[in-house]
Write a protein that holds these residues in place. Structure first.
Motif, PDB file in Angstrom:
ATOM      1  N   MET A 139       0.859  -1.539  -0.026  1.00 49.36           N
ATOM      2  CA  MET A 139       0.162  -0.155  -0.083  1.00 49.36           C
ATOM      3  C   MET A 139       0.705   1.270   0.018  1.00 49.36           C
ATOM      4  O   MET A 139       0.501   2.191  -0.759  1.00 49.36           O
ATOM      5  N   VAL A 140       1.963   1.181   0.653  1.00 49.93           N
ATOM      6  CA  VAL A 140       2.813   2.268   0.722  1.00 49.93           C
ATOM      7  C   VAL A 140       3.298   2.409  -0.831  1.00 49.93           C
ATOM      8  O   VAL A 140       3.385   3.641  -1.422  1.00 49.93           O
ATOM      9  N   THR A 141       3.517   1.385  -1.581  1.00 47.43           N
ATOM     10  CA  THR A 141       4.089   1.687  -2.887  1.00 47.43           C
ATOM     11  C   THR A 141       2.945   2.278  -3.649  1.00 47.43           C
ATOM     12  O   THR A 141       3.019   3.072  -4.599  1.00 47.43           O
ATOM     13  N   TRP A 142       1.615   1.904  -3.385  1.00 43.71           N
ATOM     14  CA  TRP A 142       0.559   2.319  -4.138  1.00 43.71           C
ATOM     15  C   TRP A 142       0.612   3.935  -3.861  1.00 43.71           C
ATOM     16  O   TRP A 142       0.231   4.419  -5.010  1.00 43.71           O
ATOM     17  N   VAL A 143       0.661   4.214  -2.555  1.00 46.89           N
ATOM     18  CA  VAL A 143       0.601   5.509  -2.446  1.00 46.89           C
ATOM     19  C   VAL A 143       1.606   6.705  -3.433  1.00 46.89           C
ATOM     20  O   VAL A 143       1.124   7.564  -3.532  1.00 46.89           O
ATOM     21  N   ASN A 173      -1.151  21.560 -17.640  1.00 43.18           N
ATOM     22  CA  ASN A 173      -0.731  22.671 -16.866  1.00 43.18           C
ATOM     23  C   ASN A 173      -1.563  23.010 -15.661  1.00 43.18           C
ATOM     24  O   ASN A 173      -0.909  23.179 -14.296  1.00 43.18           O
ATOM     25  N   THR A 174      -2.696  23.289 -15.905  1.00 42.63           N
ATOM     26  CA  THR A 174      -3.557  23.600 -15.021  1.00 42.63           C
ATOM     27  C   THR A 174      -3.884  22.335 -13.763  1.00 42.63           C
ATOM     28  O   THR A 174      -3.746  22.440 -12.417  1.00 42.63           O
ATOM     29  N   LEU A 175      -4.025  20.997 -14.421  1.00 46.57           N
ATOM     30  CA  LEU A 175      -4.080  19.956 -13.620  1.00 46.57           C
ATOM     31  C   LEU A 175      -2.902  19.724 -12.518  1.00 46.57           C
ATOM     32  O   LEU A 175      -3.187  19.124 -11.549  1.00 46.57           O
ATOM     33  N   MET A 176      -1.823  20.159 -13.125  1.00 51.57           N
ATOM     34  CA  MET A 176      -0.646  19.962 -12.226  1.00 51.57           C
ATOM     35  C   MET A 176      -0.912  20.566 -10.902  1.00 51.57           C
ATOM     36  O   MET A 176      -0.440  20.170  -9.656  1.00 51.57           O
ATOM     37  N   ALA A 177      -1.548  21.516 -10.641  1.00 51.20           N
ATOM     38  CA  ALA A 177      -2.011  22.097  -9.210  1.00 51.20           C
ATOM     39  C   ALA A 177      -2.839  21.502  -8.703  1.00 51.20           C
ATOM     40  O   ALA A 177      -3.095  21.720  -7.390  1.00 51.20           O
ATOM     41  N   TRP A 178      -3.631  20.446  -9.263  1.00 48.26           N
ATOM     42  CA  TRP A 178      -4.722  19.882  -8.536  1.00 48.26           C
ATOM     43  C   TRP A 178      -4.037  18.325  -8.036  1.00 48.26           C
ATOM     44  O   TRP A 178      -4.947  17.366  -8.096  1.00 48.26           O
ATOM     45  N   LEU A 179      -2.985  18.198  -8.431  1.00 47.79           N
ATOM     46  CA  LEU A 179      -2.184  16.582  -8.622  1.00 47.79           C
ATOM     47  C   LEU A 179      -2.870  16.101  -6.738  1.00 47.79           C
ATOM     48  O   LEU A 179      -3.267  15.014  -6.842  1.00 47.79           O
ATOM     49  N   PRO A 180      -2.607  16.900  -5.713  1.00 51.83           N
ATOM     50  CA  PRO A 180      -2.953  16.394  -4.335  1.00 51.83           C
ATOM     51  C   PRO A 180      -4.261  16.041  -4.389  1.00 51.83           C
ATOM     52  O   PRO A 180      -4.677  14.828  -3.720  1.00 51.83           O
ATOM     53  N   LEU A 181      -5.219  16.684  -5.150  1.00 54.22           N
ATOM     54  CA  LEU A 181      -6.783  16.307  -5.187  1.00 54.22           C
ATOM     55  C   LEU A 181      -6.715  14.982  -5.996  1.00 54.22           C
ATOM     56  O   LEU A 181      -7.701  14.077  -5.491  1.00 54.22           O
ATOM     57  N   LEU A 182      -6.147  14.811  -7.081  1.00 58.65           N
ATOM     58  CA  LEU A 182      -6.283  13.800  -7.983  1.00 58.65           C
ATOM     59  C   LEU A 182      -5.875  12.614  -7.287  1.00 58.65           C
ATOM     60  O   LEU A 182      -6.587  11.440  -7.232  1.00 58.65           O
ATOM     61  N   ALA A 183      -4.662  12.452  -6.555  1.00 56.43           N
ATOM     62  CA  ALA A 183      -4.308  11.504  -5.800  1.00 56.43           C
ATOM     63  C   ALA A 183      -5.100  11.218  -4.632  1.00 56.43           C
ATOM     64  O   ALA A 183      -5.355   9.850  -4.347  1.00 56.43           O
ATOM     65  N   THR A 184      -5.683  12.152  -3.853  1.00 53.79           N
ATOM     66  CA  THR A 184      -6.623  11.701  -2.964  1.00 53.79           C
ATOM     67  C   THR A 184      -7.894  11.274  -3.282  1.00 53.79           C
ATOM     68  O   THR A 184      -8.588  10.227  -2.655  1.00 53.79           O
ATOM     69  N   SER A 186      -8.153   9.209  -5.978  1.00 53.10           N
ATOM     70  CA  SER A 186      -7.565   7.921  -6.091  1.00 53.10           C
ATOM     71  C   SER A 186      -7.515   7.038  -5.034  1.00 53.10           C
ATOM     72  O   SER A 186      -8.153   5.785  -4.782  1.00 53.10           O
ATOM     73  N   TYR A 187      -7.059   7.552  -4.059  1.00 56.67           N
ATOM     74  CA  TYR A 187      -6.869   6.785  -2.647  1.00 56.67           C
ATOM     75  C   TYR A 187      -8.335   6.658  -2.117  1.00 56.67           C
ATOM     76  O   TYR A 187      -8.723   5.447  -1.412  1.00 56.67           O
ATOM     77  N   LEU A 188      -9.107   7.424  -2.058  1.00 60.65           N
ATOM     78  CA  LEU A 188     -10.598   7.297  -1.658  1.00 60.65           C
ATOM     79  C   LEU A 188     -11.282   6.092  -2.288  1.00 60.65           C
ATOM     80  O   LEU A 188     -12.078   5.410  -1.869  1.00 60.65           O
ATOM     81  N   ILE A 189     -11.075   6.152  -3.857  1.00 63.04           N
ATOM     82  CA  ILE A 189     -11.939   5.160  -4.574  1.00 63.04           C
ATOM     83  C   ILE A 189     -11.305   3.717  -4.139  1.00 63.04           C
ATOM     84  O   ILE A 189     -12.052   2.856  -4.036  1.00 63.04           O
ATOM     85  N   ILE A 190      -9.958   3.670  -4.093  1.00 65.38           N
ATOM     86  CA  ILE A 190      -9.303   2.474  -3.334  1.00 65.38           C
ATOM     87  C   ILE A 190      -9.906   1.856  -2.071  1.00 65.38           C
ATOM     88  O   ILE A 190     -10.362   0.860  -1.797  1.00 65.38           O
ATOM     89  N   ALA A 194     -12.068  -1.248  -1.155  1.00 70.63           N
ATOM     90  CA  ALA A 194     -11.713  -2.001  -0.190  1.00 70.63           C
ATOM     91  C   ALA A 194     -12.453  -2.433   0.987  1.00 70.63           C
ATOM     92  O   ALA A 194     -12.950  -3.703   1.489  1.00 70.63           O
ATOM     93  N   ILE A 195     -13.234  -1.343   1.450  1.00 72.05           N
ATOM     94  CA  ILE A 195     -14.083  -1.524   2.678  1.00 72.05           C
ATOM     95  C   ILE A 195     -15.282  -2.222   2.024  1.00 72.05           C
ATOM     96  O   ILE A 195     -15.838  -2.973   2.971  1.00 72.05           O
ATOM     97  N   THR A 196     -15.781  -1.944   0.809  1.00 73.32           N
ATOM     98  CA  THR A 196     -16.874  -2.934   0.419  1.00 73.32           C
ATOM     99  C   THR A 196     -16.625  -4.222   0.079  1.00 73.32           C
ATOM    100  O   THR A 196     -17.494  -5.153   0.295  1.00 73.32           O
ATOM    101  N   LYS A 197     -15.224  -4.724  -0.185  1.00 70.30           N
ATOM    102  CA  LYS A 197     -15.103  -5.912  -0.624  1.00 70.30           C
ATOM    103  C   LYS A 197     -14.430  -6.859   0.646  1.00 70.30           C
ATOM    104  O   LYS A 197     -14.511  -8.200   0.609  1.00 70.30           O
ATOM    105  N   LEU A 198     -13.854  -6.284   1.419  1.00 71.34           N
ATOM    106  CA  LEU A 198     -13.124  -6.827   2.616  1.00 71.34           C
ATOM    107  C   LEU A 198     -13.815  -6.462   4.071  1.00 71.34           C
ATOM    108  O   LEU A 198     -14.439  -5.218   3.930  1.00 71.34           O
TER     109      LEU A 198
END
Length: 212
Positions: A139-143, A173-184, A186-190, A194-198
């Protein structure tokens, strides 16, 4: 002429260094766990070896490391991490030192991270749906893999290494500023999958909280 940035992408470089260090630590720890398991099996073929990162039947490394998915290409997956994250660290340090790379390099680097991202998505699916476990170091690798892929892909688009036109350059160039939100996101989707299936909530409420 190969496209190059007019300004050194310092933020990207710093992230690549951080991701490289974190990814290397995770890959190294998983490699050590794999070696320990092999040594334990040699010493006691009939024994049961538990990895130090085995926290519960759901959160553990042993199942993942010993599964066919844990050696997808015929050797332990952490070996890929040791090589790949070293590349990320070197590229980040090189940019900070003033290096500039041409189009072919960014295309190759993006291709490498695209492979890493696809491989991680496959491992996430296998881990949740087939193995039924969440490996802590995995999971650290995924992050670190997910935002690294987004960052390098968007950077390659915004500098024209991936020729998608001026409009896409501006969007990237605009989306680069939104990278933390994009990553977050993605983490929420995962996490939701995981909570749904496990039975993660059962483990938290009946094991973790009771121990607390």
């Amino acid at each position: 002429m190969s496209p190059q940035t007019t300004k050194r992408p310092t933020g990207l470089a710093i992230w690549l260094v951080i991701a490289g260090v974190v990814g290397l630590v995770a890959a190294f720890q998983l490699t050590i766990e794999k070696f320990d398991a092999l040594y334990a099996t040699i010493e006691d073929p009939n024994g049961v070896h538990a990895a130090s990162c085995d926290i519960s039947p759901i959160v553990q490394c042993t199942v993942n490391l010993n599964s066919p998915q844990g050696s997808a290409f015929g050797f332990p997956n952490p070996v890929i991490g040791l090589i790949g994250w070293m590349a990320s660290l070197v590229v980040g340090m090189a940019i900070l030192a003033g290096a500039r790379f041409g189009r072919w390099f960014w295309l190759a680097f993006t291709a490498g991270l695209t492979f890493a991202f696809g491989f991680v998505c496959w491992l996430i699916y296998q881990s949740i749906f087939n193995l039924g476990t969440l490996c802590p170091w995995c999971m650290v690798t995924w992050v670190v893999t997910i935002p690294s892929f987004y960052a390098v892909l968007l950077h390659s688009v915004r500098i024209g290494a991936i020729p998608l036109g001026e409009k896409m350059k501006q969007i990237a160039n605009t989306l680069m500023a939104w990278l933390p939100l994009l990553a977050t996101a993605s983490y929420l989707i995962i996490a939701v999958i995981a909570i749904t299936k496990l039975p993660i909530l059962d483990w938290i409420f009946y094991d973790v909280l009771q121990l607390g």
